[in-house]
Design an enzyme around this catalytic site. Structure first.
Site, mmCIF file in Angstrom:
data_model
loop_
_atom_site.group_PDB
_atom_site.id
_atom_site.type_symbol
_atom_site.label_atom_id
_atom_site.label_comp_id
_atom_site.label_asym_id
_atom_site.label_seq_id
_atom_site.Cartn_x
_atom_site.Cartn_y
_atom_site.Cartn_z
ATOM 1 N N ASP A 129 0.432 -0.992 -0.293
ATOM 2 C CA ASP A 129 0.081 -0.248 -0.166
ATOM 3 C C ASP A 129 0.957 0.960 0.300
ATOM 4 O OD1 ASP A 129 1.027 -0.231 2.645
ATOM 5 O OD2 ASP A 129 -0.800 -0.056 4.110
ATOM 6 N N HIS A 130 2.228 1.002 0.354
ATOM 7 C CA HIS A 130 2.247 2.289 0.958
ATOM 8 C C HIS A 130 4.135 2.881 -0.966
ATOM 9 C CE1 HIS A 130 2.223 2.290 4.437
ATOM 10 N NE2 HIS A 130 3.212 3.525 4.937
ATOM 11 N N ASP A 194 3.036 -0.943 11.660
ATOM 12 C CA ASP A 194 2.602 -0.035 11.109
ATOM 13 C C ASP A 194 2.118 1.260 12.273
ATOM 14 O OD1 ASP A 194 1.856 2.185 8.164
ATOM 15 O OD2 ASP A 194 0.529 2.511 9.849
ATOM 16 N N SER A 671 5.736 7.906 13.135
ATOM 17 C CA SER A 671 5.294 6.719 12.453
ATOM 18 C C SER A 671 5.932 5.391 13.109
ATOM 19 C CB SER A 671 6.083 6.146 10.435
ATOM 20 O OG SER A 671 6.471 5.289 10.613
ATOM 21 N N ARG A 673 8.382 3.109 11.472
ATOM 22 C CA ARG A 673 8.954 3.119 10.785
ATOM 23 C C ARG A 673 11.032 2.952 11.501
ATOM 24 N NH1 ARG A 673 9.170 8.647 7.873
ATOM 25 N NH2 ARG A 673 6.298 7.746 7.901
#
Length: 781
Positions: A129-130, A194, A671, A673
């Site tokens: 999706d990213h 996420d 995020s 990440r």
């Protein structure tokens, strides 16, 4: 979502001591019929075990439990022996499943491959999706993304097939919408790579955002550690109506708690007002709970969730949840650490921003506030959709406003984009006419992907540095996040308010009181939005976008080219050498807010998320250097010249000089990440020293062998000079609860000794000693 008729090879209800368990193992037909959940072989939904663990813990603690405690403690690895104290002890948990989006899945799967394990130990999925950039429209953008990202998609698909991970292809939709439609259910414990994984709390789930290394632990069958959360209660009374939407609940809560007020806590909604919110509306609220730093958010099981489960092909799960409802709601008399009360009948539409999601304003006041602060009043672009607000109900309510404008001969004055959350939503709103209405009013329907919400937006209507305003139904609005333009003033609000402001073209418009002018000159007001919670007919599943992992994967090859610029196999980080960390050079002293977007930007950098060395070229390029108020401009203390942050860090590493970053409050918010932790470690960093951390980032740093430390006295931040060297002492006896010392050596020969705190537990200390959590995992094999 593309859900297809499930040929059930084994679907049985197992009776056991008054409790039933649903066990699903399935193969899937090629032709779509009705929406059904995608469960991997062996997936179990065991309310029996959940109830057993809850009963053990309740008797031990001898008190009523909150809902979040029931689900979290119900997944304890050792409910009998686990030390449980809110905000203090670390819990060892057994999550039910793992979900990864494609940008973070690359590094997670690379780490899993490095572990040497043959298969994942729990059901896991990858969601593409990213990596889809918004340029023209959904069809064209998806086609281009498949071409540009072919190498990465092939890696993820083959790695998933090899190691038993389900693969949702590009175009399937946003990870959180797919989880809600397929994998979330009341009482499940799910972790996702996420930060907006908490979206699943709208279906009574505990869904927590983590870094890739945490996901690897769970996929490896290792108990997952989480600091025992505090519990913030939000009591809802009254009912939603008119222009007020579920989004306004979390916009209001964000204004109350701020971006760090939920840190270390689960936000638990309860009270009679809950029943006035749809299941997908509850998901919206939980999704944006990430912006207050909350571990996750959750709602109690109710009839709105049951309706949603039934409509998405999970009636069997709804029936089981009904039988076990007592375990899926809070105990009467349970205590919260803090309680907020919101009367939904009095709540007004809100809009938050710019530049931070906790700057809350009633929509009725935003025009005046913008004028006072010199924010651009003209709305250049309105953007609806994203993982936060792309449900059937959201799109229907937005379309009801667009239809009113069209009936009066109007179109949007601002540019307008629409992002469906999943293939199922796209296909259904296309079938039911919403997409046509939104296109007719001036909208562009984008791909089923994150798109502009995460900076995947090839924006052309303004020049870089041009001051402008956009309004979105997204969840996050940090500087430069959506379009890489630091002068863009981004506001977050509901899809309904975005649509109204896009039609009006200005922030100085309150749809509850202000009038628009029709094409014939007539003045009119927009009627409050309306829309069905769920489609009257079944959802249209759309195209088949799911790849089930094969039963036999011995012949599947996973290749990573040594010359690839997108993917890179990982080398283990070096172990601790047994000595104190002496004379660490201050790389940068960061001024003010420093999110993971500042530390490891997204947007065009997403294409390097599987290549650690290349992605490291964006390390801290968005952080403000306190020495000169500039971004990506720091002084190289070895050469005396100024350079970019990654360039100076590489030079220090090449010359054997380890370094430290000094930061402010809530460092690493945003995020999940883990690249924001991997990059400093890769480029020679050893310590991140700040006033306070955001939860996920602090854990990510520990996982990679870094030392995340905080000032015992926050004012000691002011003692650090940009050219200082800092020694960290006391590492020979590094232990939980035992502070370390920092010897700050100034350029003039003077020094300060400061106390430094940490939150390491015994296992995490071992990660540091081994050089990383992955190194430690290998030591134990």
């Amino acid at each position: 979502m593309a859900s297809y008729c499930m040929t059930v090879t084994r679907l049985r209800l197992v009776l056991g001591e008054g409790a039933r368990r649903l066990h699903v193992s399935a193969a899937f037909n090629a032709k779509p019929k009705v929406a059904m959940s995608r469960f991997e072989p062996g997936t179990s939904i065991s309310y029996e075990k959940l109830h057993e663990n809850i009963d053990i813990v309740r008797k031990r603690l001898n008190r009523p439990l909150t809902l979040s405690e029931k689900i979290v403690y119900g997944h304890l690895d050792d409910p009998v022996g686990q030390d449980i104290a809110r905000g203090r002890t670390y819990l060892r948990l057994r999550p039910d499943r793992v979900a990864m989006q494609d940008a973070t899945a690359q590094m997670a799967m690379l780490q899993f491959i490095s572990s040497g394990l043959p298969k994942v130990a729990v059901p896991s999925t990858i969601h593409c999706d990213h990596l889809i950039e918004a340029q023209i429209g959904g069809v064209e953008d998806l086609k281009r993304a498949k071409e540009v990202n072919q190498e990465v998609y092939n890696f993820l698909a083959t790695a998933g097939a090899k190691y038993g991970v389900g693969f949702w292809k590009p175009g399937s939709g946003i990870i959180h919408q797919i989880i809600l439609e397929n994998y979330a259910y009341p009482g499940v414990l799910l972790i996702g790579t996420d930060s907006h994984t908490p979206n699943g709390g709208g279906l009574g789930s505990i869904c927590i955002g983590v870094g890739g290394a945490d996901a690897v632990d769970v996929m490896a069958g290792i108990p997952w550690e989480l600091k025992c959360p505090n519990v913030i209660g939000v009591k809802l009374t009254g009912s939603l109506s008119g222009w007020t939407s579920p989004k306004d609940v979390i916009l209001k809560v964000a204004g109350i708690l701020t971006v760090k007020g939920g840190t270390g806590a689960i936000v638990e909604y309860h009270g009679p007002g809950v029943d006035s919110i749809s299941c997908t509306g509850m998901a919206t609220i939980c999704n944006m709970g990430a912006e207050i730093g909350a571990t996750t958010s959750v709602f109690p099981y109710n009839h709105r969730m049951k309706t949603y489960l039934n409509k998405t092909g999970r009636a069997d799960i709804a029936a089981l949840a009904d039988e076990h409802k007592d375990d899926l709601v809070p105990d009467k008399g349970c205590k919260y650490d803090h309680v907020i009360e919101i009367n939904l009948s009095e709540l007004k539409p809100h809009i938050n921003g710019p530049f931070t999601p906790d700057l809350a304003h009633p929509v009725s006041e935003i025009g005046a506030v913008a004028e006072k602060n010199g924010w651009p009043l003209e709305v250049k672009v309105g953007l609806i959709g994203s993982c936060t607000n792309s449900s059937y109900e959201d799109m229907g309510r937005a379309a009801s406003l667009a239809k009113q404008a069209l009936d009066k001969g109007l179109k949007c004055k601002a540019a307008f984009t629409v992002t469906p959350g999943s293939e199922q939503i796209r296909a259904t709103i296309e079938r039911d006419g919403f997409s046509k209405i939104l296109r007719d009013v001036g909208g562009v329907v984008l791909a089923n992907a994150c798109g502009p919400c995460i900076g995947q937006w090839d924006r052309k209507d303004v020049k870089m540095g041009e001051k402008n305003t956009i309004v979105t139904s997204y969840n996050r609005n940090f500087t430069s996040r959506n379009d890489a333009n630091p002068a863009t003033h981004a506001f977050v609000t509901s899809p309904e308010i975005v649509t109204a402001l896009a039609i009006a073209g200005t922030l100085k418009f309150d749809p509850e009181t202000d009038y628009l002018t029709a094409a014939n000159g007539e003045k009119f007001k927009l009627e409050p939005p309306n829309g069905d919670e769920l489609p009257a007919r079944d959802f249209d599943p759309g195209q088949d976008t799911y790849q089930h992992p094969p039963a036999e994967s011995g012949s599947v090859m996973v290749d990573v080219s040594p010359t690839s610029t997108r993917l890179q196999l990982l080398e283990p980080f070096d172990k601790w050498n047994g000595k104190d960390l002496e004379d660490l050079q201050v790389l940068i002293k960061v001024k003010g807010k420093c999110t993971t977007d500042h530390i490891s930007a997204a947007g065009p950098w997403l294409k390097f998320r599987g290549h650690l060395d290349n992605i490291s070229n964006n390390m801290l390029i968005g952080a403000i250097n306190i020495e000169n108020d500039a971004v990506n401009k720091i002084k190289n203390r070895l050469t005396g010249e100024y350079g970019g942050v990654p360039d100076v860090a590489r030079h220090y590493k090449a010359n054997g000089l380890s370094w430290v970053v000094v930061g402010d409050d809530n460092y690493g918010e945003g995020s999940s990440r883990e690249h924001a932790a991997l990059e400093p470690r890769h480029l020679g960093g050893r310590v991140i020293l700040v006033k306070s951390f955001a939860r996920i980032h602090e854990t990510n740093l520990k996982k990679q062998g870094m030392l995340p430390l905080t000032f015992a006295d926050p004012t000691d931040y002011d003692k650090i000079r940009p050219d200082d060297k800092i020694s960290i002492t006391g590492l020979a006896t590094f232990a939980p609860g035992k502070p370390l010392k920092g010897v700050v050596k100034h350029g003039d020969g003077s020094q300060d000794i400061i106390n430094l705190n940490h939150t390491f537990n015994e296992n995490q200390v071992e990660w540091f000693h081994a050089g990383s959590a992955l190194n430690r995992m290998k030591e134990l094999q």
